[in-house]
Design a protein around this motif. Structure first.
Motif, PDB file in Angstrom:
ATOM      1  N   VAL A 152       7.792   5.642   4.941  1.00 15.51           N
ATOM      2  CA  VAL A 152       6.358   6.001   5.036  1.00 15.51           C
ATOM      3  C   VAL A 152       5.450   4.871   5.524  1.00 15.51           C
ATOM      4  CG1 VAL A 152       6.479   7.793   3.258  1.00 15.51           C
ATOM      5  CG2 VAL A 152       5.787   5.490   2.599  1.00 15.51           C
ATOM      6  N   VAL A 153       5.968   3.629   5.531  1.00 15.60           N
ATOM      7  CA  VAL A 153       5.050   2.505   5.763  1.00 15.60           C
ATOM      8  C   VAL A 153       4.351   2.568   7.122  1.00 15.60           C
ATOM      9  CG1 VAL A 153       6.888   0.891   6.492  1.00 15.60           C
ATOM     10  CG2 VAL A 153       4.759  -0.003   5.561  1.00 15.60           C
ATOM     11  N   SER A 154       5.054   3.018   8.163  1.00 16.50           N
ATOM     12  CA  SER A 154       4.412   3.072   9.485  1.00 16.50           C
ATOM     13  C   SER A 154       3.330   4.148   9.544  1.00 16.50           C
ATOM     14  CB  SER A 154       5.441   3.326  10.587  1.00 16.50           C
ATOM     15  OG  SER A 154       6.274   2.203  10.707  1.00 16.50           O
ATOM     16  N   LYS A 155       3.491   5.188   8.718  1.00  9.86           N
ATOM     17  CA  LYS A 155       2.447   6.221   8.663  1.00  9.86           C
ATOM     18  C   LYS A 155       1.198   5.656   8.008  1.00  9.86           C
ATOM     19  CE  LYS A 155       5.654   9.997   8.233  1.00  9.86           C
ATOM     20  NZ  LYS A 155       6.439  10.622   7.183  1.00  9.86           N
ATOM     21  N   VAL A 156       1.427   4.918   6.912  1.00 11.21           N
ATOM     22  CA  VAL A 156       0.312   4.282   6.196  1.00 11.21           C
ATOM     23  C   VAL A 156      -0.404   3.291   7.120  1.00 11.21           C
ATOM     24  CG1 VAL A 156      -0.120   2.600   4.347  1.00 11.21           C
ATOM     25  CG2 VAL A 156       1.334   4.596   3.904  1.00 11.21           C
ATOM     26  N   ALA A 157       0.383   2.590   7.952  1.00 10.63           N
ATOM     27  CA  ALA A 157      -0.160   1.491   8.771  1.00 10.63           C
ATOM     28  C   ALA A 157      -0.832   1.960  10.051  1.00 10.63           C
ATOM     29  CB  ALA A 157       0.969   0.506   9.113  1.00 10.63           C
ATOM     30  N   GLN A 158      -0.758   3.266  10.327  1.00  9.97           N
ATOM     31  CA  GLN A 158      -1.296   3.705  11.627  1.00  9.97           C
ATOM     32  C   GLN A 158      -2.815   3.942  11.591  1.00  9.97           C
ATOM     33  OE1 GLN A 158       0.489   7.460  12.673  1.00  9.97           O
ATOM     34  NE2 GLN A 158      -0.255   8.435  10.795  1.00  9.97           N
ATOM     35  N   HIS A 159      -3.398   4.030  10.381  1.00  8.96           N
ATOM     36  CA  HIS A 159      -4.810   4.413  10.279  1.00  8.96           C
ATOM     37  C   HIS A 159      -5.754   3.235  10.563  1.00  8.96           C
ATOM     38  CE1 HIS A 159      -3.436   8.148   8.594  1.00  8.96           C
ATOM     39  NE2 HIS A 159      -2.745   7.498   7.678  1.00  8.96           N
ATOM     40  N   PRO A 160      -6.685   3.418  11.493  1.00 12.59           N
ATOM     41  CA  PRO A 160      -7.588   2.331  11.863  1.00 12.59           C
ATOM     42  C   PRO A 160      -8.327   1.710  10.674  1.00 12.59           C
ATOM     43  CG  PRO A 160      -7.793   4.133  13.427  1.00 12.59           C
ATOM     44  CD  PRO A 160      -6.871   4.619  12.355  1.00 12.59           C
ATOM     45  N   ALA A 161      -8.798   2.533   9.729  1.00  7.00           N
ATOM     46  CA  ALA A 161      -9.581   1.980   8.614  1.00  7.00           C
ATOM     47  C   ALA A 161      -8.686   1.167   7.666  1.00  7.00           C
ATOM     48  CB  ALA A 161     -10.281   3.098   7.846  1.00  7.00           C
ATOM     49  N   VAL A 162      -7.442   1.594   7.531  1.00  3.73           N
ATOM     50  CA  VAL A 162      -6.488   0.825   6.714  1.00  3.73           C
ATOM     51  C   VAL A 162      -6.243  -0.523   7.383  1.00  3.73           C
ATOM     52  CG1 VAL A 162      -4.061   0.702   5.985  1.00  3.73           C
ATOM     53  CG2 VAL A 162      -5.347   2.840   5.697  1.00  3.73           C
ATOM     54  N   ARG A 163      -6.024  -0.494   8.700  1.00  2.00           N
ATOM     55  CA  ARG A 163      -5.742  -1.738   9.432  1.00  2.00           C
ATOM     56  C   ARG A 163      -6.938  -2.689   9.362  1.00  2.00           C
ATOM     57  NH1 ARG A 163      -1.018  -1.460  11.456  1.00  2.00           N
ATOM     58  NH2 ARG A 163      -1.300  -3.527  12.311  1.00  2.00           N
ATOM     59  N   ALA A 164      -8.138  -2.137   9.493  1.00  2.49           N
ATOM     60  CA  ALA A 164      -9.330  -2.996   9.453  1.00  2.49           C
ATOM     61  C   ALA A 164      -9.396  -3.731   8.108  1.00  2.49           C
ATOM     62  CB  ALA A 164     -10.582  -2.150   9.671  1.00  2.49           C
ATOM     63  N   ALA A 165      -9.108  -3.012   7.027  1.00  2.00           N
ATOM     64  CA  ALA A 165      -9.153  -3.643   5.696  1.00  2.00           C
ATOM     65  C   ALA A 165      -8.068  -4.705   5.567  1.00  2.00           C
ATOM     66  CB  ALA A 165      -8.977  -2.574   4.615  1.00  2.00           C
ATOM     67  N   MET A 166      -6.892  -4.422   6.095  1.00  2.00           N
ATOM     68  CA  MET A 166      -5.768  -5.371   6.003  1.00  2.00           C
ATOM     69  C   MET A 166      -6.044  -6.643   6.819  1.00  2.00           C
ATOM     70  SD  MET A 166      -3.561  -4.174   3.973  1.00  2.00           S
ATOM     71  CE  MET A 166      -2.629  -2.746   3.394  1.00  2.00           C
TER      72      MET A 166
ATOM     73  N   LEU B 136       0.840  -1.204   0.000  1.00  2.00           N
ATOM     74  CA  LEU B 136       0.000   0.000   0.000  1.00  2.00           C
ATOM     75  C   LEU B 136       0.877   1.257   0.000  1.00  2.00           C
ATOM     76  CD1 LEU B 136      -2.805   1.265   0.043  1.00  2.00           C
ATOM     77  CD2 LEU B 136      -2.769   1.106   2.546  1.00  2.00           C
ATOM     78  N   ALA B 137       1.988   1.198   0.744  1.00  2.00           N
ATOM     79  CA  ALA B 137       2.921   2.338   0.753  1.00  2.00           C
ATOM     80  C   ALA B 137       3.493   2.566  -0.650  1.00  2.00           C
ATOM     81  CB  ALA B 137       4.036   2.092   1.767  1.00  2.00           C
ATOM     82  N   VAL B 138       3.831   1.484  -1.356  1.00  2.00           N
ATOM     83  CA  VAL B 138       4.356   1.591  -2.734  1.00  2.00           C
ATOM     84  C   VAL B 138       3.318   2.273  -3.620  1.00  2.00           C
ATOM     85  CG1 VAL B 138       5.000   0.273  -4.810  1.00  2.00           C
ATOM     86  CG2 VAL B 138       5.906  -0.403  -2.569  1.00  2.00           C
ATOM     87  N   MET B 139       2.067   1.824  -3.516  1.00  2.00           N
ATOM     88  CA  MET B 139       1.014   2.400  -4.353  1.00  2.00           C
ATOM     89  C   MET B 139       0.796   3.892  -4.017  1.00  2.00           C
ATOM     90  SD  MET B 139       0.475  -0.177  -6.074  1.00  2.00           S
ATOM     91  CE  MET B 139      -0.655   0.623  -7.194  1.00  2.00           C
ATOM     92  N   ALA B 140       0.864   4.212  -2.718  1.00  2.00           N
ATOM     93  CA  ALA B 140       0.682   5.605  -2.299  1.00  2.00           C
ATOM     94  C   ALA B 140       1.809   6.477  -2.863  1.00  2.00           C
ATOM     95  CB  ALA B 140       0.641   5.696  -0.778  1.00  2.00           C
TER      96      ALA B 140
ATOM     97  N   SER C 117      -3.297  10.795   4.980  1.00  2.00           N
ATOM     98  CA  SER C 117      -4.740  10.871   4.721  1.00  2.00           C
ATOM     99  C   SER C 117      -5.388   9.491   4.731  1.00  2.00           C
ATOM    100  CB  SER C 117      -5.006  11.554   3.370  1.00  2.00           C
ATOM    101  OG  SER C 117      -6.359  11.363   3.022  1.00  2.00           O
ATOM    102  N   GLU C 118      -6.069   9.199   5.826  1.00  2.00           N
ATOM    103  CA  GLU C 118      -6.742   7.901   5.952  1.00  2.00           C
ATOM    104  C   GLU C 118      -7.759   7.717   4.825  1.00  2.00           C
ATOM    105  OE1 GLU C 118      -8.981   7.338   9.612  1.00  2.00           O
ATOM    106  OE2 GLU C 118      -8.486   5.204   9.514  1.00  2.00           O
ATOM    107  N   ARG C 119      -8.495   8.785   4.552  1.00  2.00           N
ATOM    108  CA  ARG C 119      -9.546   8.701   3.539  1.00  2.00           C
ATOM    109  C   ARG C 119      -8.974   8.372   2.158  1.00  2.00           C
ATOM    110  NH1 ARG C 119     -12.832  13.779   1.738  1.00  2.00           N
ATOM    111  NH2 ARG C 119     -11.157  13.553   0.244  1.00  2.00           N
ATOM    112  N   ASP C 120      -7.893   9.053   1.790  1.00  2.00           N
ATOM    113  CA  ASP C 120      -7.290   8.823   0.473  1.00  2.00           C
ATOM    114  C   ASP C 120      -6.680   7.412   0.375  1.00  2.00           C
ATOM    115  OD1 ASP C 120      -8.083  11.348  -0.049  1.00  2.00           O
ATOM    116  OD2 ASP C 120      -6.080  12.239  -0.145  1.00  2.00           O
TER     117      ASP C 120
END
Ligand code: C5P
Length: 211
Positions: free
Chosen positions: A90-104, A38-42, A51-54
């Motif tokens: 950046v990966v830990s920033k990407v991984a901190q969002h609750p909605a991202v974690r729920a999907a993962m 996900l970090a690569v794609m971002a 941005s959790e939403r993005d």
């Protein structure tokens, strides 16, 4: 059967999990590869890692699939690009969002359904499979972890590597959802003075009586 291997960055989780899965005839799920993908794609699409939403929107536009030992995005396996310094940053920033974690978590549980899995990450024994039959917390001194990473990623400056993994551990431990923690009943294995073979032997001895 599920075997959860959690621990800080550079503790050798993926190497050990790959070898253990091979020894037991299980599949290896590298959960870090999902967050890295996900970090690569971002990075590719200039999506703000804050941005959790993005990020959730981005996740909805791609097909992220675990592979044994890796990950594919829209059917294409990612490899080298998962472990660049830019992704580490950046990966830990990407991984901190609750909605991202729920999907993962959802992706991991679905993939693991009906399979014997050795999974490595930060929240496998606490969140993804809290009822895993075996939980291991793999750790090592910061110095040993930095030495291994620096050797593995040849050319990177050791002190910089140490600072990077310390920063990532702090971020991974401090987030409110799915933080890095020793799961209840986990066996803590300190690999500072052990070879990969010694660690794998130790884990096989823990798992075998239960498998
Ligand atoms: O295990 P690896 O170092 O490849 O993980 C990269 C990053 O992905 C971690 O630093 C962490 O931010 C995130 N991660 C996570 N939960 C997991 C696995 C990885 O938050 N289960």
């Amino acid at each position: 059967m599920k075997i959860a291997i959690d621990g800080p960055a550079g503790a050798g989780k993926s190497t050990v999990a790959t070898a253990l899965a091979r020894r037991l005839g299980f599949v290896h799920l590298d959960s870090g590869a999902l967050y890295r993908a996900l970090a690569v794609m971002a990075l590719r699409q200039a999506v703000d890692p804050a941005s959790e939403r993005d990020l959730v929107h981005l996740l909805g536009t791609v097909q992220l699939t675990p592979l044994p030992d890796g990950v594919a995005v829209d059917g294409l396996e990612l490899d080298q690009e998962l472990r660049t310094p830019a992704v580490d940053a950046v990966v830990s920033k990407v991984a901190q969002h609750p909605a991202v974690r729920a999907a993962m978590v959802q992706i991991q549980r679905q993939w693991g359904q009906g399979r014997d899995v050795v999974a490595d990450g930060r929240d496998i024994g606490t969140v993804v499979w809290p009822d895993a039959e075996v939980k291991i917390f793999l750790t090592a001194s910061l110095a040993a972890r930095a030495d291994r990473r620096a050797t593995e990623q040849g050319g990177l400056e050791r002190l910089q590597v140490e600072q990077e993994i310390a920063r990532r551990d702090e971020k991974d431990s401090d987030r409110p959802v799915g933080p890095l923690r020793v799961a209840p009943h986990a066996v803590v294995v300190d690999t500072t003075a052990l070879t990969v073979e010694e660690v794998v032997d130790r884990l096989v001895n823990i798992v075998r009586p239960l498998a």
